[in-house]
Scaffold this motif. Structure first.
Motif, PDB file in Angstrom:
ATOM      1  N   MET A 148      13.391  -7.040 -23.360  1.00 44.81           N
ATOM      2  CA  MET A 148      14.727  -7.276 -23.906  1.00 44.81           C
ATOM      3  C   MET A 148      15.708  -7.706 -22.817  1.00 44.81           C
ATOM      4  O   MET A 148      16.562  -8.568 -23.050  1.00 44.81           O
ATOM      5  CB  MET A 148      15.227  -6.025 -24.627  1.00 44.81           C
ATOM      6  CG  MET A 148      14.536  -5.785 -25.965  1.00 44.81           C
ATOM      7  SD  MET A 148      15.338  -4.503 -26.956  1.00 44.81           S
ATOM      8  CE  MET A 148      14.385  -3.081 -26.445  1.00 44.81           C
ATOM      9  N   GLY A 153      19.092  -9.094 -23.985  1.00 48.47           N
ATOM     10  CA  GLY A 153      19.246  -8.497 -25.308  1.00 48.47           C
ATOM     11  C   GLY A 153      19.610  -7.030 -25.327  1.00 48.47           C
ATOM     12  O   GLY A 153      19.843  -6.480 -26.406  1.00 48.47           O
ATOM     13  N   LEU A 170      22.792  -3.396 -27.942  1.00 54.93           N
ATOM     14  CA  LEU A 170      21.972  -4.574 -28.193  1.00 54.93           C
ATOM     15  C   LEU A 170      22.902  -5.778 -28.262  1.00 54.93           C
ATOM     16  O   LEU A 170      24.037  -5.660 -28.733  1.00 54.93           O
ATOM     17  CB  LEU A 170      21.188  -4.443 -29.505  1.00 54.93           C
ATOM     18  CG  LEU A 170      20.128  -3.340 -29.580  1.00 54.93           C
ATOM     19  CD1 LEU A 170      19.399  -3.396 -30.924  1.00 54.93           C
ATOM     20  CD2 LEU A 170      19.134  -3.441 -28.438  1.00 54.93           C
ATOM     21  N   ARG A 171      22.416  -6.934 -27.823  1.00 54.18           N
ATOM     22  CA  ARG A 171      23.277  -8.114 -27.810  1.00 54.18           C
ATOM     23  C   ARG A 171      22.477  -9.361 -28.134  1.00 54.18           C
ATOM     24  O   ARG A 171      21.240  -9.379 -28.082  1.00 54.18           O
ATOM     25  CB  ARG A 171      23.960  -8.273 -26.440  1.00 54.18           C
ATOM     26  CG  ARG A 171      23.016  -8.365 -25.264  1.00 54.18           C
ATOM     27  CD  ARG A 171      23.728  -8.785 -23.993  1.00 54.18           C
ATOM     28  NE  ARG A 171      24.037 -10.214 -24.013  1.00 54.18           N
ATOM     29  CZ  ARG A 171      24.706 -10.851 -23.061  1.00 54.18           C
ATOM     30  NH1 ARG A 171      25.157 -10.178 -22.012  1.00 54.18           N
ATOM     31  NH2 ARG A 171      24.926 -12.140 -23.136  1.00 54.18           N
ATOM     32  N   ASP A 173      20.423 -12.454 -29.454  1.00 53.34           N
ATOM     33  CA  ASP A 173      19.344 -12.630 -30.427  1.00 53.34           C
ATOM     34  C   ASP A 173      18.592 -11.332 -30.713  1.00 53.34           C
ATOM     35  O   ASP A 173      18.041 -11.163 -31.809  1.00 53.34           O
ATOM     36  CB  ASP A 173      18.357 -13.699 -29.936  1.00 53.34           C
ATOM     37  CG  ASP A 173      18.867 -15.116 -30.178  1.00 53.34           C
ATOM     38  OD1 ASP A 173      19.732 -15.272 -31.062  1.00 53.34           O
ATOM     39  OD2 ASP A 173      18.414 -16.040 -29.483  1.00 53.34           O
ATOM     40  N   ILE A 174      18.565 -10.410 -29.754  1.00 51.97           N
ATOM     41  CA  ILE A 174      17.899  -9.133 -30.008  1.00 51.97           C
ATOM     42  C   ILE A 174      18.707  -8.314 -31.019  1.00 51.97           C
ATOM     43  O   ILE A 174      18.149  -7.688 -31.921  1.00 51.97           O
ATOM     44  CB  ILE A 174      17.678  -8.344 -28.711  1.00 51.97           C
ATOM     45  CG1 ILE A 174      16.702  -9.108 -27.794  1.00 51.97           C
ATOM     46  CG2 ILE A 174      17.142  -6.947 -29.004  1.00 51.97           C
ATOM     47  CD1 ILE A 174      15.320  -9.305 -28.385  1.00 51.97           C
TER      48      ILE A 174
END
Length: 430
Positions: A148, A153, A170-171, A173-174
């Motif tokens: 990640m 992510g 979380l950021r 596309d993840i």
């Protein structure tokens, strides 16, 4: 929570069930509750007798006064007063005994299904079936946090600063993938005929003690200070609580519900690298399935529920297996339970991503969830199962869809929730 009538008539079976769960320290509770129950029923019988006698004697007072028999009337009044005082004492005693009995009955484990394998703990759980072919690629798979982070992510350090260990940001596309999985799970269950709910995320103590054992409550739940409210550990808690003190007509069953919620858990005793990152955390989101049904239908629904989880994971090409929970690994309210485990190519083994449970009438007995039938009212059976919990699901998903160049394949069912993307690409390093 078992029926006190069953314990009263079949104490040896209750004790044998306790032994099967390796909780021998609870064996004395059976005899203790039998004695308390005997005392309670004797007290109740005495109270009923006194009430009938008091009513009968009270009617005599007027007649005695009319006949001029004042002394007899006064003696009769004294008799009625004495009865009233004894009744008051008996009422207090009955309440105290009832509370003691209820407290003990909530500790005595539910009767497990005969098919449950006997074992002390989760190390003795039994594999049932595998679905899909486990694959180990010919390149090294990094730890899920590293995957990640390579995709920009996840952010752990800022989360530690804001909230402590067991939290994360979380950021990109993840984060979008996380939401996509939940959206797909929602629609997957709706397509299978389940009604979608978003429930309350806080519940009262009366619901908490109705849906779980005291030990589970102590190890899992966060209490809101100064209020009779707890943060839910799973939406099953508030969804089963929705039926508290209700009577549902037979023709309205089964109730098949799927619910989304954030979940909050203490996660006491988490250790080791595999339980860091997003595997064992204090806050996560989950899609759940819940069934309230007739007792004779609960076994069939149990099989349908775990199969739904298997089908969900297989629709995303993730190999899974089902694992029968042994007697010592069952929570006290559960009749039968199995775990769904996903394949980890990095660890070269399966790990838990969900759990399916049949609780029989245990929750219904505690919460007063009844069914209205032709021959009267009776207790419902309740079941629950995880559709998906994305933090752990993310681990399985990323490992099973990782390409050698660090990109992530997006299976067809998720693409509509990912803006049509078929690939999560590694961002350019700045």
């Amino acid at each position: 929570m078992i029926d006190i009538k069953f314990l009263r008539t079949e104490p040896d079976l209750v004790k044998e069930n306790i032994k099967k769960k390796f909780q021998d320290e609870k064996l004395p509770l059976v005899d203790e509750v039998i004695e308390l129950d005997k005392e309670f029923r004797e007290s109740k019988t005495r109270a009923e007798y006194l009430r009938s006698q008091r009513n009968k004697i009270s009617k005599q007072i007027g007649a005695l006064m009319a006949q001029g028999k004042k002394e007899e009337a006064e003696a009769t009044k004294k008799q009625v007063t004495d009865m009233a005082e004894e009744l008051e004492a008996l009422t207090v005693k009955e309440n105290e005994l009832s509370e003691k009995i209820d407290k003990i009955m909530r500790i005595i484990p539910n009767i497990i299904d005969p098919s449950v394998p006997i074992g002390k703990d989760d190390s003795e759980n039994v594999e049932i079936e595998k679905f899909g072919e486990p694959v180990v690629p010919d390149f090294e798979i990094p730890y899920h946090v590293d995957i990640m982070e390579n995709l920009n992510g996840i952010e752990l350090d800022p989360a530690r600063d804001t909230s402590g260990n067991g939290f994360y940001y979380l950021r990109g596309d993840i984060a979008r993938l996380h939401s996509a999985i939940l959206s797909y799970a929602r629609d997957f269950m709706i397509d299978r005929g389940f009604t979608y709910y978003i429930p309350p995320f806080m519940i009262r103590s009366s619901v908490v003690t109705g849906v779980m054992s005291f030990s589970e409550m102590e190890n899992m739940m966060y209490k809101i200070e100064g209020e009779d409210l707890y943060l839910i550990g799973t939406s099953e808690h508030s969804m089963i609580g929705k039926f508290i003190n209700t009577i549902t007509d037979e023709d309205q069953l089964p109730q098949t519900l799927t619910s989304y919620s954030p979940c909050f858990r203490k996660e006491v005793g988490a250790h080791g690298i595999e339980e860091r990152g997003v595997y064992r955390i204090h806050q996560f989101e989950k899609q759940e399935m819940i069934v309230v049904c007739k007792p004779e239908e609960s076994k069939a629904w149990y099989d349908k529920l775990w199969q739904n989880s298997v089908d969900f994971f297989r629709s995303l090409d993730i190999p899974v297996r089902t694992l029968e929970c042994c007697s010592g690994d069952l929570a006290d309210l559960k009749v039968k339970s199995c775990d769904v485990e996903a394949w980890s190519p990095r660890q070269k083994k399966y790990f838990e991503v969900g759990s399916c449970s049949n609780l029989g009438d245990a929750q219904a007995r505690r919460l007063g969830i009844r069914i209205r039938g032709e021959n009267g009212n009776y207790l419902a059976h309740t079941l629950n199962n995880t559709v998906v919990a994305p933090p752990r699901m993310l681990i399985a998903f990323l490992e099973n869809n990782l390409n050698e160049d660090g990109t992530i394949r997006i299976p067809l069912p998720l693409r509509m929730y990912m803006g049509g993307k078929s690939l999560i690409e590694v961002p350019e390093k700045k």
